[in-house]
Design a protein around this motif. Structure first.
Motif, mmCIF file in Angstrom:
data_model
loop_
_atom_site.group_PDB
_atom_site.id
_atom_site.type_symbol
_atom_site.label_atom_id
_atom_site.label_comp_id
_atom_site.label_asym_id
_atom_site.label_seq_id
_atom_site.Cartn_x
_atom_site.Cartn_y
_atom_site.Cartn_z
ATOM 1 N N GLU A 180 0.830 -1.205 0.000
ATOM 2 C CA GLU A 180 0.000 0.000 0.000
ATOM 3 C C GLU A 180 0.867 1.259 0.000
ATOM 4 O OE1 GLU A 180 -3.401 2.152 -0.217
ATOM 5 O OE2 GLU A 180 -3.365 -0.047 -0.157
ATOM 6 N N LYS A 181 1.913 1.262 0.815
ATOM 7 C CA LYS A 181 2.755 2.455 0.956
ATOM 8 C C LYS A 181 3.640 2.696 -0.267
ATOM 9 C CE LYS A 181 2.974 2.117 5.999
ATOM 10 N NZ LYS A 181 3.819 1.699 7.144
ATOM 11 N N ASN A 182 4.009 1.625 -0.953
ATOM 12 C CA ASN A 182 4.986 1.745 -2.032
ATOM 13 C C ASN A 182 4.418 1.455 -3.421
ATOM 14 O OD1 ASN A 182 7.757 2.075 -0.499
ATOM 15 N ND2 ASN A 182 6.614 0.489 0.596
ATOM 16 N N ASN A 183 3.091 1.331 -3.491
ATOM 17 C CA ASN A 183 2.430 1.050 -4.765
ATOM 18 C C ASN A 183 3.000 -0.210 -5.423
ATOM 19 O OD1 ASN A 183 0.500 1.577 -6.752
ATOM 20 N ND2 ASN A 183 1.972 2.684 -8.026
ATOM 21 N N LEU A 184 3.127 -1.258 -4.627
ATOM 22 C CA LEU A 184 3.620 -2.544 -5.105
ATOM 23 C C LEU A 184 2.460 -3.531 -5.203
ATOM 24 C CD1 LEU A 184 6.926 -2.725 -3.028
ATOM 25 C CD2 LEU A 184 6.733 -2.444 -5.515
ATOM 26 N N PRO A 185 2.638 -4.636 -5.929
ATOM 27 C CA PRO A 185 1.533 -5.590 -6.092
ATOM 28 C C PRO A 185 1.060 -6.160 -4.757
ATOM 29 C CG PRO A 185 3.328 -6.071 -7.619
ATOM 30 C CD PRO A 185 3.841 -5.052 -6.667
ATOM 31 N N LYS A 186 -0.228 -6.420 -4.690
ATOM 32 C CA LYS A 186 -0.825 -7.014 -3.490
ATOM 33 C C LYS A 186 -1.250 -8.452 -3.791
ATOM 34 C CE LYS A 186 -2.716 -2.639 -1.786
ATOM 35 N NZ LYS A 186 -3.962 -1.893 -1.463
ATOM 36 N N TYR A 187 -1.135 -9.284 -2.780
ATOM 37 C CA TYR A 187 -1.633 -10.651 -2.909
ATOM 38 C C TYR A 187 -3.149 -10.628 -3.107
ATOM 39 C CZ TYR A 187 2.897 -12.124 -0.982
ATOM 40 O OH TYR A 187 4.236 -12.338 -0.773
#
Length: 314
Positions: free
Chosen positions: A170-177
């Motif tokens: 969420e904080k780093n705009n990375l993929p989420k499971y």
């Protein structure tokens, strides 16, 4: 065939997830092809494997992905299938590893064995409990952007590392499971329902339980140690030969008799009746076993059935 959509994706799946750990282990390639053909002929499309299946045969794994890849190529049906595989498991040659270096190397090896350009669902199989969460997710970000993976999911992560993964994403705009693959069935409820279900509901994860039939115990064929010789995995049921296990079998017997069904079908139907469950992961080595799995999504348990099974397994 009723299909559902994996949450937060555009992937549509049948409600049985075939577990590919048997490919290259208890089934050779020809037998695997026959099972896969029957599975897809019945309208199902979701196959689960891992880069290390079946490492216990040759010490390194890769057989399952190779067989699935050969089948996909021969049948020309890749676009019709949803293929899930995993990274990070331990073998004789390396320990648990979800470092960026290992993920980038492993995904290419999986793609080569599967003879495909992309993996639909890529799992963190096991956590090494040392790689920073951001490093793992940045590796996934890279391979998603490269078109090698469509979505990511988690299997054997602790609740704490799962929470950290969502926070960092969420904080780093990375993929989420988008999905969770937990150990969950009628005789293994407490850990999932207490520690993971709240996270599943918070993050709207689809859930694909492994060992959905408790190493075959919930088929009803292992009722004493004398029964363990019925399969190579029979001894895995030993821990369930206790008062709770026998109570669950008794409840399964009653519900199966009521519906003229099989114990395994009832056990899977119970899972499918639970909130957030997308498709239990199960394997089969014969057409007869496959039919037992196919019948599960059709079996609608009533309130009385569910109460009996819940009481026995609580």
């Amino acid at each position: 065939m009723e299909k559902i959509q994996i949450n937060n994706t555009d992937l549509k799946i049948g409600r049985i997830n075939f577990g590919g750990n048997v490919f290259g282990w208890t089934l050779n390639e020809q037998q695997s092809f026959e099972i896969l053909d029957a599975f897809t002929d019945a309208g199902f499309n979701f196959i689960d494997t891992a880069d290390t299946y079946s490492w216990w045969v040759n010490g390194k794994g890769g057989q399952s992905e190779t067989i699935i890849g050969n089948w996909l190529k021969q049948r020309g049906n890749r676009k019709d299938m949803v293929i899930a595989t995993k990274v990070g498991s331990e073998t004789k040659q390396h320990g648990f590893d979800i470092s960026k270096k290992h993920i980038l190397k492993s995904v290419d090896e999986s793609l080569q064995r599967l003879q495909t350009d992309y993996i639909d669902l890529y799992y963190t199989h096991f956590d090494d409990n040392k790689t920073p969460v951001e490093e793992t997710l940045s590796a996934y970000d890279e391979i998603i952007k490269a078109g090698k993976v469509r979505y990511i999911a988690a299997s054997n992560l602790s609740p704490e590392r799962l929470v950290a993964s969502f926070d960092v994403a969420e904080k780093n705009n990375l993929p989420k499971y988008v999905a969770l693959q937990p150990h969950y069935n009628l005789v293994e409820r407490a850990n999932y329902e207490k520690d993971y279900l709240p996270l599943v509901e918070k993050h709207k994860l689809s859930v694909f339980p492994y060992w959905a039939l408790a190493s075959g115990f919930l088929t009803g064929k292992y009722r004493s140690e004398a029964d363990f010789g019925k399969s190579v995995r029979g001894a895995g049921s030993k821990k369930y030969l206790n008062d709770k296990g026998f109570a669950v079998l008794d409840a399964l017997d009653k519900v199966a008799t009521k519906h003229s069904s099989k114990q395994a079908t009832v056990a899977l139907a119970w899972l499918l009746a639970q909130p957030n469950i997308g498709a239990p992961i199960v394997s089969a080595t014969s057409q007869q076993q496959l039919q037992t799995l196919f019948d599960a999504p059709k079996l609608k348990l009533d309130t009385e059935d569910l109460a009996l099974l819940n009481s026995a397994s609580a």
